[in-house]
Write an enzyme that holds these catalytic residues in place. Structure first.
Site, PDB file in Angstrom:
ATOM      1  N   HIS A   1      -4.975  -1.472  17.214  1.00 34.14           N
ATOM      2  CA  HIS A   1      -5.282  -2.236  15.652  1.00 34.14           C
ATOM      3  C   HIS A   1      -6.861  -2.158  16.288  1.00 34.14           C
ATOM      4  CE1 HIS A   1      -1.429  -3.366  14.724  1.00 34.14           C
ATOM      5  NE2 HIS A   1      -2.199  -3.949  14.466  1.00 34.14           N
TER       6      HIS A   1
ATOM      7  N   CYS B   1      -0.547  -8.323  21.735  1.00 36.65           N
ATOM      8  CA  CYS B   1      -1.525  -8.082  21.098  1.00 36.65           C
ATOM      9  C   CYS B   1      -0.714  -8.946  19.105  1.00 36.65           C
ATOM     10  CB  CYS B   1      -1.302  -6.916  20.433  1.00 36.65           C
ATOM     11  SG  CYS B   1      -1.968  -5.872  19.131  1.00 36.65           S
TER      12      CYS B   1
ATOM     13  N   CYS C   1       0.129  -5.815  16.578  1.00 32.72           N
ATOM     14  CA  CYS C   1       1.600  -5.692  16.768  1.00 32.72           C
ATOM     15  C   CYS C   1       2.060  -6.697  16.464  1.00 32.72           C
ATOM     16  CB  CYS C   1       1.385  -4.990  17.638  1.00 32.72           C
ATOM     17  SG  CYS C   1       0.564  -3.730  18.000  1.00 32.72           S
TER      18      CYS C   1
ATOM     19  N   HIS D   1       0.520  -1.068  -0.290  1.00 34.65           N
ATOM     20  CA  HIS D   1      -0.123   0.239  -0.288  1.00 34.65           C
ATOM     21  C   HIS D   1       0.843   1.971  -0.042  1.00 34.65           C
ATOM     22  CE1 HIS D   1       0.669   0.728   4.534  1.00 34.65           C
ATOM     23  NE2 HIS D   1      -0.178  -0.366   4.406  1.00 34.65           N
TER      24      HIS D   1
ATOM     25  N   LYS E   1      -5.445   0.972   9.335  1.00 36.77           N
ATOM     26  CA  LYS E   1      -5.238  -0.301   8.950  1.00 36.77           C
ATOM     27  C   LYS E   1      -5.245  -1.254   8.214  1.00 36.77           C
ATOM     28  CE  LYS E   1      -0.893  -0.613  12.153  1.00 36.77           C
ATOM     29  NZ  LYS E   1       0.039  -0.748  11.714  1.00 36.77           N
TER      30      LYS E   1
ATOM     31  N   HIS F   1       3.861   1.696   2.848  1.00 37.94           N
ATOM     32  CA  HIS F   1       5.013   0.603   2.280  1.00 37.94           C
ATOM     33  C   HIS F   1       5.685   1.139   0.364  1.00 37.94           C
ATOM     34  CE1 HIS F   1       2.259  -2.650   3.465  1.00 37.94           C
ATOM     35  NE2 HIS F   1       2.510  -2.791   4.950  1.00 37.94           N
TER      36      HIS F   1
ATOM     37  N   CYS G   1      -6.246  -2.917  22.216  1.00 32.70           N
ATOM     38  CA  CYS G   1      -5.299  -2.407  21.150  1.00 32.70           C
ATOM     39  C   CYS G   1      -5.350  -1.323  20.843  1.00 32.70           C
ATOM     40  CB  CYS G   1      -4.535  -2.921  20.638  1.00 32.70           C
ATOM     41  SG  CYS G   1      -3.282  -2.154  19.161  1.00 32.70           S
TER      42      CYS G   1
ATOM     43  N   LYS H   1      -7.150   9.141   7.779  1.00 29.44           N
ATOM     44  CA  LYS H   1      -5.677   8.589   8.152  1.00 29.44           C
ATOM     45  C   LYS H   1      -6.043   7.070   7.401  1.00 29.44           C
ATOM     46  CE  LYS H   1      -5.002   6.074  12.953  1.00 29.44           C
ATOM     47  NZ  LYS H   1      -5.512   5.568  13.722  1.00 29.44           N
TER      48      LYS H   1
HETATM   49  N1  MSP Z   1       7.063  -6.551   8.981  1.00 30.90           N
HETATM   50  C1  MSP Z   1       7.197  -5.266   9.719  1.00 30.90           C
HETATM   51  C2  MSP Z   1       8.674  -4.795  10.121  1.00 30.90           C
HETATM   52  C3  MSP Z   1       9.822  -5.202  10.364  1.00 30.90           C
HETATM   53  S1  MSP Z   1      11.097  -4.676   9.919  1.00 30.90           S
HETATM   54  C4  MSP Z   1      12.718  -6.176  10.656  1.00 30.90           C
HETATM   55  C5  MSP Z   1       6.009  -4.368   9.797  1.00 30.90           C
HETATM   56  N2  MSP Z   1       5.568  -4.798   8.845  1.00 30.90           N
HETATM   57  S2  MSP Z   1       4.669  -3.622   8.230  1.00 30.90           S
HETATM   58  O1  MSP Z   1       3.936  -4.247   6.638  1.00 30.90           O
HETATM   59  O2  MSP Z   1       3.696  -3.196   8.700  1.00 30.90           O
HETATM   60  O3  MSP Z   1       4.795  -1.979   7.453  1.00 30.90           O
HETATM   61  C6  MSP Z   1       5.170  -1.007   8.606  1.00 30.90           C
HETATM   62  C7  MSP Z   1       6.173  -0.121   7.526  1.00 30.90           C
HETATM   63  O4  MSP Z   1       5.387   0.113   6.860  1.00 30.90           O
HETATM   64  C8  MSP Z   1       5.855   1.119   8.679  1.00 30.90           C
HETATM   65  O5  MSP Z   1       7.624   1.355   9.389  1.00 30.90           O
HETATM   66  C9  MSP Z   1       6.350   2.279   7.661  1.00 30.90           C
HETATM   67  O6  MSP Z   1       7.311   2.384   6.737  1.00 30.90           O
HETATM   68  C10 MSP Z   1       5.502   2.046   6.633  1.00 30.90           C
HETATM   69  N3  MSP Z   1       4.150   2.608   6.345  1.00 30.90           N
HETATM   70  C11 MSP Z   1       2.502   1.820   7.050  1.00 30.90           C
HETATM   71  N4  MSP Z   1       1.626   2.735   7.053  1.00 30.90           N
HETATM   72  C12 MSP Z   1       2.432   3.691   6.642  1.00 30.90           C
HETATM   73  C13 MSP Z   1       1.580   4.312   7.132  1.00 30.90           C
HETATM   74  N5  MSP Z   1       0.408   4.746   6.879  1.00 30.90           N
HETATM   75  N6  MSP Z   1       2.766   5.892   6.259  1.00 30.90           N
HETATM   76  C14 MSP Z   1       3.679   5.625   6.275  1.00 30.90           C
HETATM   77  N7  MSP Z   1       4.191   4.502   6.259  1.00 30.90           N
HETATM   78  C15 MSP Z   1       3.547   3.427   6.108  1.00 30.90           C
HETATM   79  O7  MSP Z   1       5.804  -3.530  10.233  1.00 30.90           O
END
Ligand code: MSP
Length: 667
Positions: free
Chosen positions: A148, A127, A130, A19, A306, A22, A145, A303
């Site tokens: 979430h 959670c 998380c 998304h 999630k 990412h 949480c 926002k």
């Molecule tokens: N798998 C763990 C990370 C492990 S690293 C050793 C994780 N994954 S995640 O799929 O949830 O992706 C997390 C990352 O996606 C966030 O840290 C951020 O980089 C990015 N983002 C997810 N939602 C976001 C926004 N709304 N805005 C900006 N970045 C965001 O956590």
């Protein structure tokens, strides 16, 4: 000595599809990689997928797949996504690969040998969203949480503990001695206070599920998913003695290893990760150079939910507008390090102002003038004779400043100073007025002006390339310059003038064709949730919900699959329309009061008026998306839900249901 730059993104959980959040981190990492390559540095970018843990095991079960099949399929979506955004990672690591699993086990053994693991038992709130334990004070009433919005689970298990508390002082000393270790500054302060408030030992293994890396010597346990995941930055560089370790951990000023992370996962990276590494025998100066936390994106001021966050599909945006445009918007609209908004309207404003009218226009004007005044050839002018009115101190300073900003990860500011050069050049065209010199018959002056402009454009084609790789290449074709080919120790950041020697210029084609109002509107309609034409009550933040009423989305491309979790997050209810009235001065809108079995009627504002009279709807049983964020239509008119329908706005058909009580949930 060759400078090295190792840049990583978080590895993404495969219970979701790629998304915009990412995409943001990954595009930023790629732009930094490209900047360092331009500088002649040896740059390496790593991304990948995080595939173990309870969350993934459950998502696989919900999808009716084995964890292995599930992660193979989902990981591939991430791997395939990045090229669509012109992201070219050097490696893509999956935590289910043997190369990773074996090396994580090595780290475990090293940590165990250092005496920092012990077996105990644990009871606390966990959670799954998380993948972390929570203390009671971190939870909302009902043990929910806050991230979430789901209840946490009580977990009691035998577990290995990591002696995190042992590392409190070393971590604090690290933050003190290396102020750059955590950036930006405000984030650093948060982490320092967190550690100062005391660290508890950390549970790092689980016995109640199987989808993880077995603990060496005690296969009843699998490793805590964060112990497994964080190690990817190390395992991807091969084992001990692998030549890739020149990227990290390598000592010395000329090697930088930077982890880009979202602010949500800062603690894992700045507390747990260095502590694991120190325990495994790394010294302080072998730790990564920096953990840089960027902020969170909202989309059109909302926002990103999630569970429903594929609202804006970055890949679809890239296919419609080109990867470079999406990269520019992400990196220019949001100050790197802070929270920011990705808004569609702003995207077009920026597209027209920066890309089309500033950069694109400069190129087109200059090429047009060259065709006319020098027969399409770059005039040959000695570099010392170029016009310092443009190519003077100001442009030189902006070029240096831009490089400093890239080095400091101030990406949005690097773009700001790059575009300041383009703006200066546009002003210079008007001031220098080469057409007037031509009229006077002063060809020497014409040549100087055009050569100066071309020189600046050549410079810009290099400076924009980390963010606009394809457009930079197009610019260079039009300018008659060779493609940018980066090579080790060859610093191509513009310093001295002299790129042109009478080249025959390519033919001019608009780099960024402008969107007129109609085209912009049509594109916005295509890209954004559309409350009116789609006959929905409020602008949806979810393409999943929107595609239910969106004929275009159905025909343009199939929707992305969503998980069971995502589906169950949409609260669909039977609603009985009690009252309905037109909204004054809005031809498309009706204001409905809908009975959802709640104590009060729901007000829903819907774009139904081109098909239905107000009276026709009273008494109908409709399907309502009941948990959509409210939408403010101004003047006190707020909508609290969405009514599902299909068809064009003047021939809508409602999704209806017979004989169900108002408020009944659809499942
Ligand atoms: N798998 C763990 C990370 C492990 S690293 C050793 C994780 N994954 S995640 O799929 O949830 O992706 C997390 C990352 O996606 C966030 O840290 C951020 O980089 C990015 N983002 C997810 N939602 C976001 C926004 N709304 N805005 C900006 N970045 C965001 O956590």
């Amino acid at each position: 000595m060759t400078s090295r730059f190792y840049i990583t993104t978080p590895i993404y959980y495969v219970n979701d599809v790629p998304h915009l959040g990412h995409a943001y981190t990954t595009v930023a990492a790629d732009a930094l990689r490209r900047y360092h390559l331009l500088r002649g540095h040896e740059a390496r970018m790593l991304t990948g997928t995080d595939e173990h843990g309870l969350k993934i095991e459950r998502s696989a079960a919900e999808a009716g797949k084995t964890p292995k099949d599930f992660v193979d399929e989902m990981s591939e979506r991430f791997r395939a996504a990045w090229p669509v955004l012109s992201v070219e990672p050097d490696d893509f690591i999956r935590t289910t690969e043997p190369r990773h699993m074996e090396r994580v086990q090595d780290i475990w053994r090293r940590v165990e040998a250092s005496g920092n693991l012990y077996l105990g038992s644990y009871e606390d709130w966990y959670c799954v969203g998380c993948e972390t334990f929570k203390t009671e004070k971190e939870l909302l009433p009902g043990n929910v949480c806050p991230l979430h919005m789901k209840p946490v689970e009580k977990v009691r298990e035998e577990t290995y503990f990591f002696r995190l508390a042992n590392f409190e002082q070393r971590l604090l000393a690290l933050y003190r001695d290396r102020p750059d270790f955590i950036q930006p500054e405000t984030r650093r302060n948060e982490v320092v206070s967190f550690v100062e408030s005391g660290l508890r030992d950390l549970s790092v293994s689980r016995t109640s599920f199987r989808w993880g890396i077995p603990v060496p010597g005690n296969p009843a346990h699998v490793m805590y998913v964060w112990f497994d995941a964080l190690a990817n930055y190390w395992t991807a560089l091969g084992g001990a003695g692998d030549p890739l370790q020149r990227f990290w951990p390598a000592k010395g000023r000329d090697t930088r290893a930077v982890h880009l992370v979202g602010k949500d996962i800062l603690r894992f990276h700045t507390v747990y990760w260095p502590a694991f590494l120190l325990a495994a025998g790394f010294t302080e100066d072998e730790l990564p150079s920096q953990i840089f936390a960027h902020g969170f994106l909202t989309v059109d001021g909302q926002k990103m939910s999630k569970s429903l966050r594929n609202a804006v599909d970055p890949l679809r945006l890239a296919r419609e507008l080109g990867a470079d445009v999406v990269r520019y918007q992400l990196l220019r609209a949001i100050a790197f390090g802070q929270d920011g908004d990705f808004d569609h309207k702003g995207l077009f404003t920026r597209y027209n102002a920066d890309l089309s009218n500033t950069l694109g226009n400069l190129l087109q004007r200059t090429l047009g003038l060259t065709t006319k005044l020098t027969e399409g050839r770059a005039p040959t002018v000695a570099s010392e004779d170029l016009d310092t009115d443009l190519l003077g101190e100001e442009v030189r300073n902006l070029t240096t400043l831009t490089a400093e900003r890239w080095e400091n990860l101030e990406i949005h500011r690097a773009l700001e100073s790059t575009w300041a050069i383009a703006a200066l050049a546009n002003q210079y065209v008007d001031r220098a007025a080469p057409w007037a010199a031509a009229k006077r018959g002063d060809q020497a002056r014409v040549d100087v002006i055009l050569a100066t402009l071309l020189e600046v454009l050549g410079r810009l084609s290099v400076m924009v390339s980390p963010v606009l790789p394809s457009k930079s290449a197009e610019m260079r074709v039009q300018l008659g310059l060779p493609p940018l080919a980066t090579s080790l120790d060859h610093d191509q950041w513009p310093k001295v003038a002299g790129a042109f020697r009478g080249e025959v210029l390519g033919s001019a084609a608009p780099l960024f064709p402008t969107f007129d109002k109609a085209a912009e509107h049509a594109m916005l309609e295509k890209l954004m949730p559309r409350p009116e034409t789609a006959a929905v009550a409020v602008a949806s933040t979810t393409s999943a919900a929107n595609s239910a009423v969106d004929p275009v989305a159905d025909t343009v491309e199939a929707s992305l699959p969503i998980t069971y979790d995502q589906l169950s997050a949409i609260d669909l209810r039977v609603g009985l329309v009690r009252t309905c009235a037109r909204v004054p001065k809005k031809d498309k809108l009706l204001r409905l009061e809908v009975d959802l079995g709640e104590p009060e009627l729901r007000v829903i504002v819907a774009g139904l008026a081109q098909t239905f009279t107000a009276e026709a709807l009273v008494g109908k049983r409709v399907i309502v998306v009941a948990n959509l964020a409210p939408r403010d239509f101004g003047k006190g008119l707020v909508s609290h839900g969405m009514i599902l329908a299909t068809g064009p706005s003047d021939a809508l058909r409602l999704a209806t249901i017979d004989d169900a009580a108002p408020g009944s949930r659809l499942r």
